[in-house]
Design a protein around this motif. Sequence first.
Motif, PDB file in Angstrom:
ATOM      1  N   THR A 227       0.855  -1.117   0.064  1.00  0.00           N
ATOM      2  CA  THR A 227       0.136  -0.075   0.017  1.00  0.00           C
ATOM      3  C   THR A 227       0.955   1.180   0.163  1.00  0.00           C
ATOM      4  OG1 THR A 227      -0.123   0.231   2.338  1.00  0.00           O
ATOM      5  CG2 THR A 227      -1.874  -1.236   1.410  1.00  0.00           C
ATOM      6  N   LYS A 228       0.645   2.402  -0.408  1.00  0.00           N
ATOM      7  CA  LYS A 228       1.076   3.592  -0.710  1.00  0.00           C
ATOM      8  C   LYS A 228       1.758   3.922   0.838  1.00  0.00           C
ATOM      9  CE  LYS A 228      -1.168   6.167  -4.163  1.00  0.00           C
ATOM     10  NZ  LYS A 228      -1.580   7.453  -4.492  1.00  0.00           N
ATOM     11  N   GLN A 229       0.685   3.732   1.801  1.00  0.00           N
ATOM     12  CA  GLN A 229       0.987   3.958   3.515  1.00  0.00           C
ATOM     13  C   GLN A 229       2.320   3.315   3.760  1.00  0.00           C
ATOM     14  OE1 GLN A 229      -0.502   6.940   4.567  1.00  0.00           O
ATOM     15  NE2 GLN A 229       0.956   6.540   6.221  1.00  0.00           N
ATOM     16  N   ARG A 232       5.613   4.091   2.024  1.00  0.00           N
ATOM     17  CA  ARG A 232       5.778   5.459   2.386  1.00  0.00           C
ATOM     18  C   ARG A 232       6.423   5.596   4.028  1.00  0.00           C
ATOM     19  NH1 ARG A 232       6.519  10.297   1.752  1.00  0.00           N
ATOM     20  NH2 ARG A 232       6.835  11.312   3.890  1.00  0.00           N
ATOM     21  N   ASP A 238       7.318   8.733  -1.549  1.00  0.00           N
ATOM     22  CA  ASP A 238       6.106   8.651  -2.101  1.00  0.00           C
ATOM     23  C   ASP A 238       6.112   7.668  -3.330  1.00  0.00           C
ATOM     24  OD1 ASP A 238       4.732  10.378  -0.386  1.00  0.00           O
ATOM     25  OD2 ASP A 238       5.382  12.236  -1.356  1.00  0.00           O
ATOM     26  N   VAL A 239       5.000   6.561  -3.434  1.00  0.00           N
ATOM     27  CA  VAL A 239       5.068   5.902  -4.758  1.00  0.00           C
ATOM     28  C   VAL A 239       3.717   5.830  -5.133  1.00  0.00           C
ATOM     29  CG1 VAL A 239       6.707   4.303  -3.291  1.00  0.00           C
ATOM     30  CG2 VAL A 239       4.439   3.915  -2.877  1.00  0.00           C
ATOM     31  N   GLU A 240       3.640   5.439  -6.296  1.00  0.00           N
ATOM     32  CA  GLU A 240       2.223   4.995  -6.723  1.00  0.00           C
ATOM     33  C   GLU A 240       2.445   3.525  -7.118  1.00  0.00           C
ATOM     34  OE1 GLU A 240      -0.453   6.221  -7.905  1.00  0.00           O
ATOM     35  OE2 GLU A 240       0.015   8.082  -7.152  1.00  0.00           O
ATOM     36  N   VAL A 241       1.493   2.862  -6.780  1.00  0.00           N
ATOM     37  CA  VAL A 241       1.024   1.486  -7.088  1.00  0.00           C
ATOM     38  C   VAL A 241      -0.097   1.079  -7.915  1.00  0.00           C
ATOM     39  CG1 VAL A 241       0.936  -0.889  -5.846  1.00  0.00           C
ATOM     40  CG2 VAL A 241       1.774   0.983  -4.410  1.00  0.00           C
ATOM     41  N   ASN A 242       0.684   0.383  -9.136  1.00  0.00           N
ATOM     42  CA  ASN A 242      -0.497   0.128 -10.250  1.00  0.00           C
ATOM     43  C   ASN A 242      -0.475  -1.068 -10.659  1.00  0.00           C
ATOM     44  OD1 ASN A 242      -1.293   2.977 -10.771  1.00  0.00           O
ATOM     45  ND2 ASN A 242       0.721   3.353 -11.372  1.00  0.00           N
ATOM     46  N   VAL A 252       5.416  -0.953  -8.463  1.00  0.00           N
ATOM     47  CA  VAL A 252       5.624   0.299  -7.634  1.00  0.00           C
ATOM     48  C   VAL A 252       6.522   1.447  -8.336  1.00  0.00           C
ATOM     49  CG1 VAL A 252       6.624   1.189  -5.773  1.00  0.00           C
ATOM     50  CG2 VAL A 252       5.587  -1.087  -5.634  1.00  0.00           C
TER      51      VAL A 252
END
Length: 256
Positions: A227-229, A232, A238-242, A252
């Motif tokens: 999860t982003k949280q 982080r 900060d990341v994006e997860v797709n 990531v």
Amino acid sequence: MLKVEDIKVGYHENIVLDGISFSVEEGEFLGIIGPNGCGKTTLLRVITWVKHPLSGKVIFDGKDIKKLSRKEIAKIMAVVPQISPIPPFFTVEEIILMGRYPRQKIRWMTTKEDIEAVEDTMQKTNTTHFRNRFINELSGGERQEVIITRALAQEPKILILDEPTANLDIKHQVRILSLIKSLVKEEKITTVMVIHDLNLAARFCDKLILLYDRKIYAEGGVEDVFTKQNLRDVYEVDVEVNHNPLINSLQVTVVG
Ligand SMILES: Nc1ncnc2c1ncn2[C@@H]1O[C@H](COP(=O)(O)OP(=O)(O)OP(=O)(O)O)[C@@H](O)[C@H]1O
Ligand SMILES: [Mg+2]
């Protein structure tokens, strides 16, 4: 197959891990991730009983590892360490044959079975072409493939890998991890792998453990851990997860 119970471990007065418990089923591929220095290698050293914990237990196949001899452990477990000390002036084939040592009834007596296992594993990992080269004359990545081949030739029930792809280029990373994954599934080898590359972890592991601040910060399937949280909190970026449909996996991207 492998159970870790309430492990507390450290060096001198520095406690590195505390209250670590988890289990890995037969044929499961577990990834251990977490920032530098969080205790991943230390945890693998406890699992292989090279480092004794202050408290807690490691159990495999219902047996307390404390009660097994080194040779008995080596029959069950093969290890690909983060840094492999390798004696120079041995050929690739000789190095891989060393993986058979725990299976030999008479010390250093090579059997037909050993030769076949070495041959078969070299075919699988595509290392046959440098069988007669000296290990000290190989590149870092080639050497890593030989160490992985040696571990597989040992025919372990449990395979322990500490950043096995760190020296490999992108083609070899995916090739070696695909091979390990297929062996995990076909031969039901239980695998525990430490890896920094989150995208490779997401793509190949069945389950993940994220270590942080002496504890298991998150565990479960990739979607539970990535999860982003969580990322982080632990990596401070900060990341994006797709989801990438081409490889059917979460991926990531660091964005900050
Ligand atoms: N032999 C040792 N003696 C004293 N401290 C050690 C020893 N080995 C590791 N440590 C310390 O224990 C902590 C955990 O180290 P460990 O090697 O397990 O981390 P790691 O998660 O594998 O890190 P990396 O991702 O950099 O490989 C670190 O703070 C490290 O400095
Ligand atoms: Mg390490």
